[in-house]
Design a protein around this motif. Structure first.
Motif, PDB file in Angstrom:
ATOM      1  N   TYR A 155      -6.709   2.752  -2.274  1.00  0.00           N
ATOM      2  CA  TYR A 155      -6.638   1.633  -3.220  1.00  0.00           C
ATOM      3  C   TYR A 155      -7.520   0.484  -2.765  1.00  0.00           C
ATOM      4  O   TYR A 155      -7.419   0.037  -1.623  1.00  0.00           O
ATOM      5  CB  TYR A 155      -5.199   1.103  -3.317  1.00  0.00           C
ATOM      6  N   TYR A 163       0.884  -1.163   0.000  1.00  0.00           N
ATOM      7  CA  TYR A 163       0.000   0.000   0.000  1.00  0.00           C
ATOM      8  C   TYR A 163       0.917   1.206   0.000  1.00  0.00           C
ATOM      9  O   TYR A 163       1.510   1.516   1.034  1.00  0.00           O
ATOM     10  CB  TYR A 163      -0.903  -0.019   1.237  1.00  0.00           C
ATOM     11  N   HIS A 194      -8.070  -5.493  -4.100  1.00  0.00           N
ATOM     12  CA  HIS A 194      -7.681  -6.301  -5.262  1.00  0.00           C
ATOM     13  C   HIS A 194      -6.631  -5.616  -6.123  1.00  0.00           C
ATOM     14  O   HIS A 194      -5.939  -6.257  -6.904  1.00  0.00           O
ATOM     15  CB  HIS A 194      -8.912  -6.666  -6.105  1.00  0.00           C
ATOM     16  N   SER A 195      -6.450  -4.302  -5.981  1.00  0.00           N
ATOM     17  CA  SER A 195      -5.481  -3.590  -6.810  1.00  0.00           C
ATOM     18  C   SER A 195      -4.058  -3.603  -6.243  1.00  0.00           C
ATOM     19  O   SER A 195      -3.123  -3.188  -6.910  1.00  0.00           O
ATOM     20  CB  SER A 195      -5.922  -2.137  -7.026  1.00  0.00           C
ATOM     21  N   ILE A 196      -3.889  -4.076  -5.004  1.00  0.00           N
ATOM     22  CA  ILE A 196      -2.556  -4.043  -4.397  1.00  0.00           C
ATOM     23  C   ILE A 196      -1.983  -5.432  -4.093  1.00  0.00           C
ATOM     24  O   ILE A 196      -0.879  -5.537  -3.603  1.00  0.00           O
ATOM     25  CB  ILE A 196      -2.564  -3.213  -3.087  1.00  0.00           C
TER      26      ILE A 196
END
Length: 108
Positions: free
Chosen positions: A101, A15, A104-106
């Motif tokens: 964020y 993150y 699922h994007s990290i």
């Protein structure tokens, strides 16, 4: 991620420049963020306790955990997905002012 957690693996994510880990152990779901200067979280800690989330912190990390009640739900995957998302958001909000964020994007 869900499959890996259920298999007993530790899942990793980033993150911004903060390393995150998540795992399941003894029917508890854990999320940990490795930050070197945890913020003052006493008020947050008390609030989290009222909603069944344990908040711990050291000089190296901040961690949230919650007991899982998988046997109480018909769709175990849906329940676990919601708990993962909830704990992730509470963890991020304990050291950031907002969640930038989606989980699922990290995922690494």
């Amino acid at each position: 991620m869900l499959r890996r957690l259920k298999a007993g693996h530790i899942c990793h994510a980033m993150y911004d420049s903060v390393k995150l880990e998540s795992w399941i152990e003894d029917e508890y779901l854990y999320f940990r963020a490795y930050i070197h200067h945890p913020p003052s979280v006493e008020f947050t800690k008390q609030f989290y306790q009222t909603i069944g989330i344990k908040l711990e912190y050291t000089k190296d990390y901040i961690q949230v955990s919650s007991k899982l009640h998988l046997k109480s739900y018909i769709n175990e995957n849906e329940y676990l997905t919601r708990r993962i998302d909830t704990l992730y958001k509470y963890l991020v909000l304990s050291f950031q002012e907002k969640v930038k964020y989606p989980l699922h994007s990290i995922i690494v």
